[in-house]
Write a protein that holds these residues in place. Structure first.
Motif, PDB file in Angstrom:
ATOM      1  N   ASN A 137       1.457   2.723  -6.887  1.00 52.39           N
ATOM      2  CA  ASN A 137       1.436   2.222  -5.517  1.00 52.39           C
ATOM      3  C   ASN A 137       2.334   3.118  -4.676  1.00 52.39           C
ATOM      4  OD1 ASN A 137       0.597  -0.271  -3.811  1.00 52.39           O
ATOM      5  ND2 ASN A 137       2.753   0.011  -3.343  1.00 52.39           N
ATOM      6  N   LEU A 138       1.781   3.726  -3.642  1.00 50.36           N
ATOM      7  CA  LEU A 138       2.570   4.562  -2.746  1.00 50.36           C
ATOM      8  C   LEU A 138       3.348   3.666  -1.786  1.00 50.36           C
ATOM      9  CD1 LEU A 138      -0.045   7.332  -1.818  1.00 50.36           C
ATOM     10  CD2 LEU A 138       1.517   7.239  -3.784  1.00 50.36           C
ATOM     11  N   ILE A 150      -1.970   8.825   5.046  1.00 50.42           N
ATOM     12  CA  ILE A 150      -1.464   8.422   3.728  1.00 50.42           C
ATOM     13  C   ILE A 150      -2.469   7.504   3.031  1.00 50.42           C
ATOM     14  CG2 ILE A 150       0.366   7.150   2.539  1.00 50.42           C
ATOM     15  CD1 ILE A 150       2.318   8.253   4.656  1.00 50.42           C
ATOM     16  N   GLY A 169      -4.276   8.388  -0.483  1.00 47.07           N
ATOM     17  CA  GLY A 169      -4.225   7.487  -1.622  1.00 47.07           C
ATOM     18  C   GLY A 169      -5.606   7.167  -2.164  1.00 47.07           C
ATOM     19  N   VAL A 221      -1.309   1.310  -1.087  1.00 50.91           N
ATOM     20  CA  VAL A 221      -0.178   1.781  -0.287  1.00 50.91           C
ATOM     21  C   VAL A 221       0.545   0.561   0.277  1.00 50.91           C
ATOM     22  CG1 VAL A 221       0.575   3.217   1.638  1.00 50.91           C
ATOM     23  CG2 VAL A 221      -1.493   3.850   0.366  1.00 50.91           C
TER      24      VAL A 221
END
Length: 471
Positions: A244-245, A261, A265, A274
């Motif tokens: 998980n970002l 982002i 992802g 994210v």
């Protein structure tokens, strides 16, 4: 006689704390100029007014988007001084621990200008195996089978007994184990990452991933981490370790990168989602002015809608266990592209705890991929993990054999309270908790204000003053 009206609408009343002395004060929630504000008054330090939402309708929806509170198996502290001074968890709290954070080390291999834990390379302190086990057992005692336990720090991957701690955690009845990391060791040590793969399934990395830009990383992390991030993601993709970002957002600095982002992802084999976390005024906050640098949840939500190219307004819903501070959107990554799921969920099912099967009218191609999408018949042994195991207030998910947890992608906004926009009504529903070394389970929001390190001294003063008034 001309009637004079106030320039705002008085919407509701709550309690807050003064950002200077941390004493409880009465607060009004007001709607003014199409925004929502918290207006409070301290007899010693005067009035404060802080923006809490830029979307009035979404704020009002959160007031209704709630479900019955789930309690832990037992309480840890009595009610004596009132919220937020009795943590915890005390019997006045309104939510169990969806996510329990166990900090195993104070030391870090970075010294981020923005760090809620004020960690650094100079803090050469870590918990022993015995201490960590007591903390894990405290979570299990409270929860029975905890939904998610996150091993955190400092930087947990530099703990000298890191893998022994993971082995210990995996031996407990924990449904999902996470490790919160800045990714440096992940990037530099391929064998370390290979060993992490042994803990799958039910294991995930919570990987710091704030920006693609050098200047942003320098301001938030004190270092240009672009190559570290690239190498870390390459290693995680190689071993397909669920990741998980985690994006720390600062207004005007990296909020323009939200969509980029998310799209990044979606293209990574290992990335399951994210999480966006606006900066809170806690810990070390260099160059952060809460009056002008604060991002609200509603602003982040709107940026996801505007920038992602995937999630629309009906996809980003309040999370019913703590709607003030959590919003979510779920999707499936399939060969044909990305299919948002959250818009298909009947909100009433969420509010009832996801106990019913949801039936959708959908075209044949989608039905082939998602039949009986949300169902209570999901088996934990199935290759497709249930979303229920990741966020307690979602329904179970059952998908065809060809679709697994690898196909799940979630976007979450996680906003934590600080002394400026602290709301007692909201913090009572906090479901993200930190385990105090002494075994108390404390909401993340109050932990960073009252219970971290030397902060408890101010709490003792407030309690002593309250005791004096009683006498």
């Amino acid at each position: 006689m001309t009637t004079k009206n106030r320039p705002y609408l008085f919407y509701e009343l709550t309690n807050s704390i003064c950002s200077k002395c941390l004493k409880k004060v009465e607060a009004k929630v007001i709607i003014e100029n199409d925004c929502v504000y918290l207006s409070k008054y301290c007899f010693e330090h005067g009035r404060e007014k802080v923006l809490i939402s830029t979307d009035v309708e979404y704020y009002k929806r959160c007031r209704e988007f709630i479900k019955p509170s789930e309690m832990p198996q037992h309480w840890n502290t009595p009610i004596r001084y009132g919220c937020p001074y009795d943590c915890g968890l005390c019997p006045d709290h309104e939510q169990h621990s969806c996510l329990s954070i166990v900090e195993i080390i104070d030391q870090c291999n970075l010294k981020c200008p923005i760090c809620y834990a004020d960690s650094s390379p100079d803090k050469k302190l870590w918990r022993s195996l015995e201490e960590v086990e007591r903390m894990l057992d405290a979570v299990v005692s409270n929860e029975g089978e905890p939904d998610i336990v996150q091993i955190s720090g400092g930087e947990p991957t530099i703990h000298p007994q890191f893998f022994e701690i993971l082995d210990m955690a995996k031996s407990k009845p924990i449904k999902h184990l996470m490790v919160n990391t800045n990714g440096i060791r992940i990037a530099q040590d391929r064998e370390f990452v290979k060993r992490l793969a042994d803990y799958l399934p039910g294991f995930e990395l919570y990987l710091q991933f704030d920006s693609f830009e050098r200047e942003v990383l320098q301001e938030l992390r004190g270092a240009d981490l672009r190559q570290i991030r690239e190498k870390a993601i390459a290693h995680l993709n190689e071993f397909n370790i669920s990741t998980n970002l985690v994006v720390t957002l600062k207004k005007g600095l990296n909020d323009h990168e939200i969509g980029d982002i998310i799209q990044y992802g979606l293209k990574q084999r290992a990335v399951r989602g994210v999480t966006f976390q606006p900066i809170q005024a806690a810990g070390r906050t260099e160059d952060f002015d809460p009056a002008k640098d604060r991002l609200t949840l509603s602003e982040v939500r709107q940026s996801i809608i505007d920038q992602s190219g995937v999630f629309e307004a009906e996809d980003m819903l309040p999370v019913p266990c703590h709607p003030d501070s959590l919003a979510m959107g779920y999707a499936l990554k399939l060969n044909e592209g990305v299919i948002p799921l959250t818009r298909m969920v009947d909100p009433q099912i969420l509010l009832e705890g996801g106990r019913n099967t949801i039936v959708f009218e959908q075209d044949q191609s989608l039905r082939e991929h998602i039949f009986e999408l949300f169902s209570t018949n999901h088996s934990p042994e199935s290759s497709a993990m249930s979303l229920k195991s990741l966020l307690c207030c979602l329904p179970f998910v059952q998908v065809p054999e060809s679709v697994s947890y690898d196909n799940v992608f979630r976007v979450i906004i996680m906003q934590f309270l600080d002394p400026y926009y602290f709301d007692v009504r909201s913090v009572k529903k906090s479901c993200v908790h930190i385990v105090h070394p002494d075994g108390r389970i404390i909401p993340f929001d109050t932990y960073n204000i009252f219970y971290r390190g030397g902060l408890e001294e101010r709490l003792k003063e407030i309690k002593a003053e309250m005791e004096g008034r009683r006498e």
